[in-house]
Scaffold this active site. Structure first.
Site, PDB file in Angstrom:
ATOM      1  N   ASN A 122       0.911  -1.208  -0.076  1.00 25.59           N
ATOM      2  CA  ASN A 122       0.001  -0.147   0.036  1.00 25.59           C
ATOM      3  C   ASN A 122       0.574   1.247   0.002  1.00 25.59           C
ATOM      4  O   ASN A 122       0.961   1.900  -1.116  1.00 25.59           O
ATOM      5  CB  ASN A 122      -0.957  -0.107   1.134  1.00 25.59           C
ATOM      6  N   ASP A 123       1.385   1.499   1.101  1.00 23.43           N
ATOM      7  CA  ASP A 123       2.219   2.671   1.330  1.00 23.43           C
ATOM      8  C   ASP A 123       3.334   2.973   0.076  1.00 23.43           C
ATOM      9  O   ASP A 123       3.791   3.810  -0.383  1.00 23.43           O
ATOM     10  CB  ASP A 123       2.842   2.818   2.641  1.00 23.43           C
TER      11      ASP A 123
END
Lengths: 99, 457
Positions: free
Chosen positions: B385-386
């Site tokens: 995600n990040d």
């Protein structure tokens, strides 16, 4: 005798610089094995543990501390080297990627 | 064996450690490097056992046999997905061993040394402090990684003040201890307790995604603890090897911090995302089902997989490899883009994919794949995600702004495999999910990829 700490500090400084030089370029693929391999090396404290456990001095507490240290350091050394070897055994290049 | 011969053998061992570490930094020689370094350890242990200092063997034999059994079992049985926990525990056992060695040195383990000098007292203090922090810190790191306790950052008011006070208290105790060193006073037990408490307090405010930094820092500490113990017992091989490990750990820590564009102080002392609030992203999320995803993958001529911690959680590395193999057989160019901090320890994804038989020359770092990204037909994001959040590149208000990412949004199509629409660890919305070329494939990563494989068959 009073110079011994200075000699030891001298060794320390040189070894740290050597360490930085040695490991400054490691490919990302090897980050985990490098870490666990280095961790196994930190188990060198087993040498101190052996000396403490085997000194046969009058203090039973020192022997107990030493023996406990031997246990933990051996876990660190044996486990660290074996697990690193197991990981590295899995790293393969495409050319020898036979099933 | 005389002290002279023992120390000469230590020099040989030190040289072998140095070459071993150097060989560990290239994939072709890494395995023999590790073997060389274990040979060095064997030499160091054997000559120590033969030295005059050791007169009693039965406790050593019992403790070493038990330790070797535990270590060997653990290293054989651990699943590759649990490797971060294993490394944390090994760090911790090295730390406690150095603590105990320092403690035992107070009893004058070597009778020829006699009374404990202030210098030895200071080094004992350091080995107890660093060893204690390494031990309790590693136990907390293990608990967070194994999800025995919540992996998110635990922050509370005045945390920094309390930690500062702990450290200050330790130093004050250390000064008094150096003036009057004794192994079983309340002062020594206070040092022991404070060190263990400091390790706990230092690691609880660090969240799951920052674990790569903590693990490599604790690795460095375990070396420094051995180094301090080496000073306590005047032993060169401990000092040399300990500081090599300390330096290696610091380099890795630094690489991890750079990969997140954060300073070490920022990782250690602040919960993530406390300061800035990102620009709110809104848009339409376009989901896709396995049948349609199959049609796109089947037509693709280049596919890049971008794994993250979600792949480890779902244990999806083997099915990912299988899908990669099917795509390759289909004439597609397959690569894997690995972000340095993907997962919970440095190199976590590389180990998992190696376990699944992905050759390491297919694993690319972000810098290598990013320029080619516009030519990639499909980027498949698996539980990351990040590290693929375009806000890190574009949105100056984002807490993760400036962090180098894998530019999957530049690929022609992006598949995001995700359980649900929850935001990532940083609690930051990810504009990638709303991109016009993004398709969300919801569900367990392993199940989703298995479904894709089933479509191909």
């Amino acid at each position: 005798m009073e110079l011994i700490p200075v000699y030891l500090a001298f060794i320390l400084i040189l070894a740290i610089f050597l360490g930085f030089e040695l490991i400054s370029k490691v490919p990302a693929t090897l980050h985990t094995p490098l870490m666990s391999g280095a961790n196994a090396i930190s188990g060198i404290t087993i040498v101190g543990a052996l000396l403490a456990a085997g000194a046969g001095g009058p203090s039973w507490l020192a022997t107990l501390l030493g023996a406990t240290a031997v246990f933990f350091a051996t876990v660190n050394v044996v486990g660290g080297y074996l697990v690193t070897d197991r990981m590295l055994g899995m790293f393969k290049k495409k050319t020898d990627d036979a099933p | 064996m005389s002290a002279l011969l023992v120390n000469l053998a230590y020099i040989v061992a030190a040289v072998m450690f140095i070459f071993g570490l150097r060989m560990l930094s290239s994939p072709a020689t890494a395995r023999s490097g590790n073997a060389l370094s274990s040979g060095a350890m064997l030499i160091a242990i054997v000559v120590t056992l033969l030295s005059k200092g050791i007169v009693e063997f039965h406790w050593i034999a019992i403790a070493a046999a038990a330790g070797a059994l535990v270590g060997a079992m653990a290293s054989r049985l651990v699943a590759m997905t649990s490797m971060p926990e294993m490394v944390a525990l090994f760090n911790g056992s090295g730390g406690i061993a150095s603590l105990l060695v320092g403690w035992a040195a107070l009893f004058g383990a070597d009778p020829s040394v006699g009374a404990v000098t202030p210098f030895t007292a200071v080094t004992v203090f350091l080995s107890v402090m660093i060893g204690g922090v390494t031990f309790s810190g590693s136990i907390i790191a293990w608990a967070k990684l194994a999800e025995v306790m919540p992996s998110k950052a635990i922050v509370f008011a005045a945390q920094r003040v309390i930690n500062g006070a702990l450290l200050g208290g330790l130093v004050v105790c250390g000064v008094f201890f150096a003036l009057d060193p004794a192994p079983d006073t309340h002062l020594f037990y206070a040092i022991l307790g404070l060190a263990l408490l400091l390790g706990v307090m230092a690691v609880i405010p660090i969240g799951g995604a920052d674990m790569p930094v903590v693990i490599s820092l604790l690795n460095s500490y375990s070396g420094l603890a051995a180094c301090a113990a080496g000073f306590a017992i005047n032993n060169n091989i401990l000092i040399v090897s300990g500081s090599l490990v300390g330096a290696a750990g610091i380099i890795l820590t630094n690489i991890m911090c750079k990969a997140m564009n954060r300073s070490l102080a920022n990782v250690l002392f602040s919960g993530f995302g406390a300061v800035k609030t990102a620009t709110k992203v809104e848009g339409e999320v376009k989901s896709i089902v396995a049948e349609d995803a199959y049609l796109i993958l089947e037509a693709a001529s280049s596919v890049t997989f971008v794994p993250g911690y979600g792949m480890a959680v779902a244990q999806a590395q083997h099915v990912v490899r299988e899908l990669g193999g099917i795509l390759e057989a289909n004439g597609c160019e397959v690569s894997y883009a690995i972000h340095p901090v993907a997962g919970r320890m440095p190199g976590h994804m590389n180990v998992l994919l190696a376990e699944a038989n992905v050759p390491y020359d297919q694993l690319l770092e972000a810098d290598d794949i990013n320029p080619r990204m516009p030519n990639v037909d499909v980027a498949v994001v698996i539980g990351a995600n990040d590290v693929v959040n375009p806000a890190a590149r574009d949105d100056e208000a984002s807490p993760i702004y400036g962090m180098p990412i894998v530019n999957v949004d530049h690929a022609r199509t992006v598949f995001v495999l995700k359980r649900s629409m929850a935001s990532g660890f940083a609690g930051v919305d990810n504009p990638l999910f709303f991109g016009t070329n993004t398709r969300m494939l919801f569900g367990d990563a392993k199940a989703s990829i298995s479904a894709l494989i089933a479509e191909f068959k």
